[in-house]
Design a protein around this motif. Structure first.
Motif, short mmCIF file in Angstrom:
data_model
loop_
_atom_site.label_atom_id
_atom_site.label_comp_id
_atom_site.label_asym_id
_atom_site.label_seq_id
_atom_site.Cartn_x
_atom_site.Cartn_y
_atom_site.Cartn_z
N TYR A 6 -9.35 16.12 -1.15
CA TYR A 6 -10.33 15.11 -0.76
C TYR A 6 -9.61 13.77 -0.63
O TYR A 6 -8.84 13.38 -1.52
N LEU A 7 -9.86 13.08 0.46
CA LEU A 7 -9.21 11.80 0.73
C LEU A 7 -10.23 10.68 0.60
O LEU A 7 -11.31 10.74 1.18
N LEU A 8 -9.90 9.66 -0.19
CA LEU A 8 -10.76 8.49 -0.35
C LEU A 8 -10.16 7.33 0.43
O LEU A 8 -8.98 6.99 0.26
N THR A 9 -10.96 6.72 1.29
CA THR A 9 -10.49 5.58 2.07
C THR A 9 -11.39 4.37 1.84
O THR A 9 -12.55 4.50 1.45
N GLY A 10 -10.85 3.20 2.10
CA GLY A 10 -11.60 1.96 1.93
C GLY A 10 -10.64 0.81 1.77
O GLY A 10 -9.51 0.98 1.30
N LEU A 11 -11.08 -0.37 2.17
CA LEU A 11 -10.25 -1.55 2.03
C LEU A 11 -10.01 -1.87 0.56
O LEU A 11 -10.68 -1.33 -0.32
N LEU A 12 -9.07 -2.74 0.30
CA LEU A 12 -8.81 -3.18 -1.07
C LEU A 12 -10.08 -3.74 -1.68
O LEU A 12 -10.78 -4.55 -1.06
N GLY A 13 -10.41 -3.29 -2.88
CA GLY A 13 -11.60 -3.77 -3.56
C GLY A 13 -12.88 -3.09 -3.15
O GLY A 13 -13.97 -3.52 -3.56
N SER A 14 -12.80 -1.99 -2.41
CA SER A 14 -14.02 -1.31 -1.95
C SER A 14 -14.61 -0.39 -3.01
O SER A 14 -15.73 0.10 -2.84
N GLY A 15 -13.88 -0.13 -4.08
CA GLY A 15 -14.42 0.70 -5.16
C GLY A 15 -13.88 2.11 -5.21
O GLY A 15 -14.49 2.99 -5.83
N LYS A 16 -12.72 2.36 -4.60
CA LYS A 16 -12.18 3.73 -4.55
C LYS A 16 -11.90 4.28 -5.95
O LYS A 16 -12.25 5.42 -6.26
N THR A 17 -11.25 3.48 -6.80
CA THR A 17 -10.90 3.97 -8.13
C THR A 17 -12.15 4.25 -8.96
O THR A 17 -12.21 5.22 -9.72
N THR A 18 -13.18 3.42 -8.80
CA THR A 18 -14.43 3.64 -9.54
C THR A 18 -15.09 4.95 -9.13
O THR A 18 -15.56 5.72 -9.97
N VAL A 19 -15.13 5.20 -7.83
CA VAL A 19 -15.71 6.47 -7.34
C VAL A 19 -14.86 7.64 -7.79
O VAL A 19 -15.39 8.69 -8.20
N LEU A 20 -13.55 7.49 -7.76
CA LEU A 20 -12.67 8.57 -8.19
C LEU A 20 -12.87 8.88 -9.67
O LEU A 20 -12.89 10.05 -10.08
N PRO A 97 -5.18 6.58 -1.14
CA PRO A 97 -4.14 5.76 -0.54
C PRO A 97 -4.42 4.28 -0.73
O PRO A 97 -5.51 3.88 -1.15
N SER A 98 -3.46 3.47 -0.37
CA SER A 98 -3.65 2.03 -0.39
C SER A 98 -4.79 1.63 0.54
O SER A 98 -5.06 2.30 1.54
N GLY A 99 -5.45 0.54 0.20
CA GLY A 99 -6.51 0.04 1.06
C GLY A 99 -6.01 -0.43 2.41
O GLY A 99 -6.82 -0.70 3.31
N LEU A 100 -4.70 -0.52 2.57
CA LEU A 100 -4.12 -0.92 3.85
C LEU A 100 -3.71 0.27 4.71
O LEU A 100 -3.19 0.09 5.81
#
Length: 326
Positions: A6-20, A97-100
């Motif tokens: 599963y791949l999580l994408t989003g800009l920096l500060g979008s909440g990826k780590t929280t969802v993970l 991945p990185s938000g960039l």
């Protein structure tokens, strides 16, 4: 047997780590999830946070350093995944991945022969902070559009602090994406429902329905899907889409739309009879798909139309196009 990824994408500060963290907390007893993190320079924190996030599962967290995994660190990702699978023997893999990062390039990398047999990319989860959409320039930013276009599950985060107008702006934009997302929603504190991932698969799916709408004019809609490995010839596709409503098997068609793989690139084709054709790059990677709408009394020959689309495949394209509406 390939490991689901599963791949999580989003800009920096979008909440990826929280969802993970929320996904890891839902790991069933005895499970062995693994995580690859690409936020260079912060993995010491991420590893500690994520490793302690599991419910009853045993979590392995690894860093992919050396830059962004869609470009400078791509070789590191190719090496890191097999090494992680051998060392941890996980039953699922999450990639943050990185938000960039440009997510389409990551999906293309994960489908390379060296990795395709080891993992199966089940879903892309796209996250966006709806408060940032107050700046309309952000919606036109290529990186954000690429992340949103690729997502199967598309979520607005920080729903507890975003305003109703901001959430509505997100939903309105998300509803314009083609093809439609498997799920669009808004969450707070990473409250991810695993049910959203249950029925998602990256293989082409049959069963597109033949639909009819009544007054003011009855129309028939038909669709075809092709596995992501199928490659189409761009000149052939352009000729077909440009010819709708004029002659040949597509003469009865009044509208045609599709996202298709043409070599390494994927393109969105949008044509209206008498109204021209637009072609643009798109980040969608799930499958190639086409849908056509025609007046029922024009008696379209859907079998012949489907054959025309299949004939537009390039010489290197795989077999396996599936027709819906049967």
């Amino acid at each position: 047997m390939p490991i689901p990824a599963y791949l999580l994408t989003g800009l920096l500060g979008s909440g990826k780590t929280t969802v993970l963290r929320a996904l890891l907390a839902q790991a069933p007893a005895g499970s062995r999830p693994a995580v690859l993190v690409n936020d260079f320079g912060t993995v010491g924190i991420d590893a500690a946070v994520l490793a302690g996030a599991g419910g009853a599962g045993e979590i392995t967290v690894r860093e992919v350093g050396g830059g962004c995994v869609c470009c400078t660190a791509a070789a590191s990702l190719r090496a890191a995944i097999p090494a992680l699978l051998r060392a941890a023997r996980p039953d699922r893999l999450y990639i943050e991945p990185s938000g960039l990062a440009a997510p389409a390039a990551i999906v293309d990398l994960l489908r390379e022969p060296a990795l395709r047999g080891a993992i199966e990319l089940r879903a892309v989860i796209g996250l966006v902070d709806p408060r940032r959409l107050d700046d309309e320039r952000l919606l036109r930013a290529p990186l954000l559009r690429a992340q949103l276009e690729l997502a199967d599950v598309l979520l607005a985060t920080y729903a507890d602090v975003a305003s109703p107008a901001q959430l509505e702006r997100f939903r309105a934009f998300a509803s314009t994406l083609y093809p439609p997302r498997a799920h669009i929603g808004a969450i707070a504190h990473g409250d991810f429902d695993p049910q959203w991932l249950k029925d998602i698969t990256r293989a082409a799916q049959p069963g597109w329905r033949l639909t009819r709408s009544q007054p003011p004019a009855a129309r028939a809609e038909h669709g075809w899907t092709f596995a992501p490995e199928v490659i189409f010839a761009a000149p052939k596709l352009t000729a077909l889409f440009a010819g709708i409503g004029r002659d040949g098997p597509l003469a009865p068609v009044e509208r045609a739309k599709g996202v298709l793989r043409t070599g390494r690139d994927w393109r969105l084709f949008d044509a209206v009879a008498g109204g021209g054709l637009t072609v643009s790059d798109v980040s969608w990677r799930r499958d190639s798909r086409i849908e056509c709408i025609a007046f029922e009394d024009a008696r379209p020959d859907w079998t012949a139309i489907g054959a025309a689309w299949r004939a537009a495949r390039g010489e290197t394209g795989a077999e396996g196009g599936q027709q819906g509406g049967q």
